[in-house]
Enzyme design. Structure first.
Site, PDB file in Angstrom:
ATOM      1  CB  CYS A  90      -0.986  -0.021   1.169  1.00 34.26           C
ATOM      2  SG  CYS A  90      -0.274   0.132   2.816  1.00 34.26           S
ATOM      3  CG  ASN A 116       4.354  -1.650   5.172  1.00 33.41           C
ATOM      4  OD1 ASN A 116       5.451  -1.945   5.619  1.00 33.41           O
ATOM      5  ND2 ASN A 116       3.406  -2.551   5.036  1.00 33.41           N
ATOM      6  CB  CYS A 134      -3.805   1.119   7.266  1.00 37.32           C
ATOM      7  SG  CYS A 134      -3.871   2.408   8.516  1.00 37.32           S
ATOM      8  NE  ARG A 135      -4.534   1.223   1.606  1.00 39.59           N
ATOM      9  CZ  ARG A 135      -4.417   1.850   0.451  1.00 39.59           C
ATOM     10  NH1 ARG A 135      -5.324   1.670  -0.491  1.00 39.59           N
ATOM     11  NH2 ARG A 135      -3.408   2.669   0.225  1.00 39.59           N
ATOM     12  CB  SER A 136       0.471  -3.493   2.721  1.00 37.91           C
ATOM     13  OG  SER A 136       1.194  -2.488   3.374  1.00 37.91           O
ATOM     14  CG  ASP A 158      -5.179   4.516   3.465  1.00 36.80           C
ATOM     15  OD1 ASP A 158      -5.250   4.079   4.636  1.00 36.80           O
ATOM     16  OD2 ASP A 158      -4.178   5.085   3.010  1.00 36.80           O
TER      17      ASP A 158
END
Length: 149
Positions: A9, A12, A14-16, A124
């Site tokens: 993301c 690095n 939250c999402r990934s 996000d």
């Protein structure tokens, strides 16, 4: 055959890292040996743990993000991993621009593994504040990705 996956993301945090932790838990439950990691295309948060609110939300579902630390994608990642999975089209384009000509990694969007969701990206939660919604989608995409391995 896919043996190693990098989730990417922007920062690095939250999402990934969520995709990494969720996919790791689901792969372990299926007894699938995979090397998993996460990274960002940006360097703002290198060395930092995942965002606190994301950690809290993930922990409520049994996913431990605490040991993870943000890092930036490197040229070596395109040789190390079989598959690099972006959380959105902007990060996919950034990865395509960063990929060396010799890259062996296949690039994909996470949501492409679960077209039934109708989502074209993982939102996000750092901006949307919908941490649960992001995790819902990450769980669906992780299951779909593992189904296709």
């Amino acid at each position: 055959m896919t043996r190693s996956i990098l989730f990417v993301c922007l920062g690095n945090i939250c999402r990934s890292p969520s995709a990494e932790a969720v996919t790791r838990a689901k792969a372990l439950a299926r007894d699938l040996p995979l090397e998993l990691d996460s990274a960002g295309t940006g360097a703002w948060h290198v060395g930092e743990p995942p965002y606190g609110a994301m950690q809290v939300c993930a922990a409520k579902r049994g996913y431990d993000l605490a040991p993870l630390r943000a890092r930036q994608v490197t040229a070596q990642d395109f040789e190390r991993f079989d598959l690099i999975v972006a959380m959105d089209a902007d990060n996919l384009r950034n990865l395509q621009d960063l990929a060396p000509n010799s890259a062996r990694a296949k690039l994909a969007l996470f949501t492409d593994f679960a077209p039934q969701t109708g989502a074209d990206h993982v939102p996000d939660p750092y901006y949307t504040r919908d941490f649960d919604g992001t995790l819902d989608l990450v769980e669906i995409c992780a299951d779909a990705l593992l189904d296709q391995l």
